[in-house]
Design an enzyme around this catalytic site. Structure first.
Site, PDB file in Angstrom:
ATOM      1  CB  ALA A  82     -34.094-138.144  42.960  1.00 48.16           C
ATOM      2  N   GLY A 132     -35.829-133.379  44.877  1.00 50.81           N
ATOM      3  CA  GLY A 132     -35.727-133.891  46.238  1.00 50.81           C
ATOM      4  C   GLY A 132     -35.074-132.890  47.191  1.00 50.81           C
ATOM      5  CD  GLU A 135     -40.109-134.026  46.514  1.00 59.21           C
ATOM      6  OE1 GLU A 135     -39.154-134.659  46.036  1.00 59.21           O
ATOM      7  OE2 GLU A 135     -41.263-134.464  46.551  1.00 59.21           O
ATOM      8  CD  GLU A 157     -39.309-133.428  41.304  1.00 60.75           C
ATOM      9  OE1 GLU A 157     -39.710-132.308  40.911  1.00 60.75           O
ATOM     10  OE2 GLU A 157     -38.791-133.595  42.419  1.00 60.75           O
TER      11      GLU A 157
END
Ligand code: NAI
Length: 744
Positions: A82, A132, A135, A157
């Site tokens: 992210a 991300g 993901e 994270e």
């Protein structure tokens, strides 16, 4: 602006994309390549999702598109996670949860392309696929990655104090099984291609050159029914357990197939986690909870819990501290170490290391492996040179073993390192890094000889741990080229490099060493010369305070346990044994001489050294050592100290406060005296050099969090009881009075 075309029921459609390219081949395979505008590395943010939504809309509605491949147009990698700037802007848990739900729904839409519409979606991964990025890949129906050393997959994270928030906590366990998923999510560990293949995280590993072609072919074949989609999760495990009856798969199955096994698995995972974090890091605990909810109550409940916990964690003080460390290291990457941003580093084409011992060997290793520079190791005799060379070989072998490097590459790097017992080859050397014994006369001798053998602009950097660089520079013909490069042991593992400048060090010398240190893979802070520089200086009162408590009757294990509970990786007494009690005593005496009362030690060490107790290296210290391994506390140490073996029980909080405050107060002095360039550097130096608890953000962030007022109050309370060494640094009082913060 990227314009892309696709056919939609025979008619052409134009797409305005900023961050992606999109094309459909003659076989109906759409290739989406991420290329986030203005960034070196792809990161995930709502803007990117907007583009992705436009593309997905086309894929959903275009019957001629039968399959999809997602990759990256950037050579830097797939996607690094992210956009962290975006995380910093979040100010409430609700806002954080909303961000997570946004990510979740974007990837749910991607997942629906294969789950609901039956169009295979293949992630083609080269380089990092983290956070991300992974993901997104998890929401695809299959993943193929390159076999490059640059390729790593992970969900880091927790390192920023949060959890995966775009479905990762739910999709990963369903793909690879719960235990391996927990291992990745709770530790943030990176996975390399061979292991990723073995655990089912990716379905295929291929050379980078054919990655996209293979992905397109698999997409085509799966879409036409020629190839079956790969099995996932339990189905895959069952197949593997049957096929190869590997005990690892059988055991994993036994636990994950039934509710009792699952209960045991989660219980064990929690115990292991708490043993490691001591309850200081909420993120992995929440991650564990969220995975469990998803398994127990179903995936929708899992997603809801993921978004909720993500939001709460994001605004927690722990995440704020960890994110601020991230930003500080990013800032440091751009900092040239001087107050003049225009100063350019000079090229470093070759370095020499004086002394092939523990530190010299380590410095040579990072210079060759990370910076890729030729290194010449000079020692007094062949045995010293051989020691240095074999240290480098050992580091390279470890890299090969951990698959960070191929054997051929390791051999090539080894050829960069040569040895000598004379001064040949020094004319072409740009930096000489000395790591000879800690002796001022010896350092003067090698400096003079080095200057004679080198050029006037050859930089002389000392790795001394306690001698002032100004003193060393006194023997120099051109002191502007003399600087300190203070590495930490073991050099190839410890992340910090503390660079020490004197009043005479030229800015270009500083900038060159800072730049070179970064190339060696280090986070670099620059401090002004002074006794103990920064890191050793703040460590001294901390260790002294442990010794004071010991002299007041505290038990060794209580001291170590209390500080590990506070968040240090090892306790102060273990640290003394590791550093060497003799070294601690020597440095302690130097500090006391320089700073007087404040750095006064209780003088316990003399008796221990007389008894031959130097710590681990003499296999005798505060702890016992059996076959090189640390065993329990050696209680006879109390006899040597003339103390009672019956110990006094101190409240844990008192131990933590006295030691923690000693370090923080000294850090404040360093900032006030200009040893530190900024509070940011003080935080980073303490965390990366000494293991100051990262979730506290460093000494200065910790003061901000507790409040300078409260810190001063606590210091004064201990000052009343123990005297001057707890006298608050004036800068702390000033911050307390004005309600100022050190870090914004
Ligand atoms: P060491 O004893 O392992 O190695 C010193 C090496 O220097 C030996 O190989 C010795 O033969 C060589 N040497 C001695 N005189 C020499 C000369 N005239 N020319 C070339 N080589 C010579 O010592 P270590 O631990 O590597 O320490 C080196 C320096 O690094 C010291 O100044 C120490 O204070 C500093 N330092 C040590 C740390 C540690 O954790 N050991 C941490 C940070 C700094």
């Amino acid at each position: 602006m990227e314009t892309a075309t696709s056919t939609n029921n025979g008619s052409k459609r134009q797409l305005d994309l900023t961050h992606f390219s999109f094309e459909v081949d003659d076989y109906g395979v759409a290739t989406i390549l991420m290329d986030v505008k203005g960034e070196k590395m792809n990161t995930l943010s709502p803007n990117i999702q907007e583009d992705l939504d436009k593309i997905l809309e086309v894929i959903e509605g275009d019957g001629t598109i039968g399959a999809v491949v997602i990759g990256s147009a950037k050579s830097s990698g797939f996607m690094a996670g992210a956009d962290i700037d975006m995380l910093e802007d979040v100010s409430s848990a609700a806002q954080g949860a909303e961000l997570s739900r946004h990510g979740q729904s974007g990837f749910a839409r991607l997942e629906a392309i294969h789950k609901s519409l039956g169009k295979p979606v293949i992630a083609a991964i080269h380089g990092p696929a983290l956070g991300g990025g992974l993901e997104m890949a998890l929401a695809c129906s299959s993943r193929i990655c390159s076999d490059s050393e640059k390729t790593v997959l992970g969900l880091p994270e927790v390192m920023l104090g949060v959890i995966p928030g775009a479905g990762g906590t739910q999709r990963l366990p369903r793909l690879v099984g719960i235990a391996p998923a927990l291992d990745m999510i709770l530790t943030g560990r990176n996975i390399r291609p061979p292991r990723a293949r073995k655990m089912g995280l990716v379905d295929e590993v291929v050379p980078e050159a054919i990655l996209l072609d293979v992905a397109r072919k698999r997409a085509r074949d799966t879409s036409s029914g020629k190839a079956k989609p790969p099995k996932r999760g339990l189905a895959r495990l069952q197949e593997l357990a049957k096929e190869i009856s590997d005990p690892q798969y059988l055991q994993q199955l036994a636990l994950e197939e039934n509710p009792v096994g699952l209960k045991i698995l989660f219980k064990k995972a929690r115990e292991q986690l708490l043993e490691k974090t001591r309850g200081n890091y909420p993120a992995p605990e929440r991650a564990l909870e969220v995975v469990r909810i998803g398994i127990k109550d179903g995936i929708e409940a899992g997603y809801a819990a993921e978004a909720d916990r993500f939001g709460h964690l994001l605004v927690s003080p722990e995440a704020q501290a960890l994110i601020s460390i991230y930003f500080a290291t990013q800032e440091l990457k751009k900092d040239n170490g001087t107050d003049n941003p225009d100063v350019e580093p000079r090229p470093v084409k070759k370095v020499a290391v004086l002394g092939g011992g523990l530190m010299g060997g380590g410095v040579a290793a990072v210079s060759a492996t990370k910076a890729g520079t030729p290194v010449r190791i000079k020692d007094i005799d062949d045995a010293g040179v051989a020691r240095g060379l074999s240290y480098v070989r050992k580091v390279l072998d470890q890299n090969v073993k951990r698959r960070r490097m191929k054997r051929a590459e390791a051999d090539r790097v080894m050829h960069l390192v040569t040895g000598t017992t004379d001064w040949t080859g020094f004319k072409s050397t740009d930096i000489v890094i000395e790591a000879v014994f800690e002796d001022l006369d010896l350092k003067h001798n090698v400096l003079k000889a080095s200057e004679k053998a080198g050029r006037p602009d050859t930089i002389f950097a000392s790795n001394t741990s306690s001698l002032p660089i100004t003193e060393i520079a006194k023997a120099s013909e051109h002191p502007e080229t003399v600087i300190g490069m203070h590495y930490f042991s073991p050099v190839e593992k410890m992340p910090l490099l503390e660079i020490i400048v004197t009043d005479k060090t030229a800015d270009w010398v500083t900038a060159t060493c800072v730049d070179y240190g970064k190339k060696q893979g280090k986070t670099v802070i620059v401090v002004q010369d002074g006794t103990g520089f920064y890191t050793s200086r703040i460590l001294a009162p901390y260790l002294n305070e442990a010794a004071w408590l010991l002299s007041e009757g505290a038990a060794i294990e209580d001291l170590d346990e209390a500080m590990m509970d506070w968040g240090f990786p090892v306790g102060p007494i273990v640290l003394l044994d590791e550093v060497g009690i003799d070294v601690g005593q020597k440095v302690g005496a130097i500090m006391q001489e320089a700073f007087g009362d404040r750095l006064q030690a209780p003088g316990l060490m003399d008796a221990l050294i007389e008894d031959g107790r130097k710590g681990r290296k003499s296999e005798k210290g505060f702890y016992r050592y059996e076959k090189g391994k640390k065993a329990g506390v050696d209680h006879s140490v109390y006899d040597i100290l003339g103390q009672n073996r019956e110990r006094v029980s101190f409240p844990k909080e008192e131990i933590q406060q006295r030691l923690g405050l000693s370090m923080i107060n000294e850090a404040a002095h360093c900032l006030e005296e200009g040893i530190l360039r900024s509070a940011r550097d003080g935080d980073i130096g303490a965390i990366f050099g000494l293991g100051f608890p990262p979730f506290r953000g460093g000494p200065f962030t910790w003061v901000d969090r507790v409040g300078a007022n409260e810190i001063v109050r606590r210091l004064e309370r201990y000052q009343d009881r123990h005297g001057k060494r707890f006298e608050p640094a004036p800068i702390l009082r000033e911050h307390a009075k004005e309600g100022k913060k050190f870090r914004q």
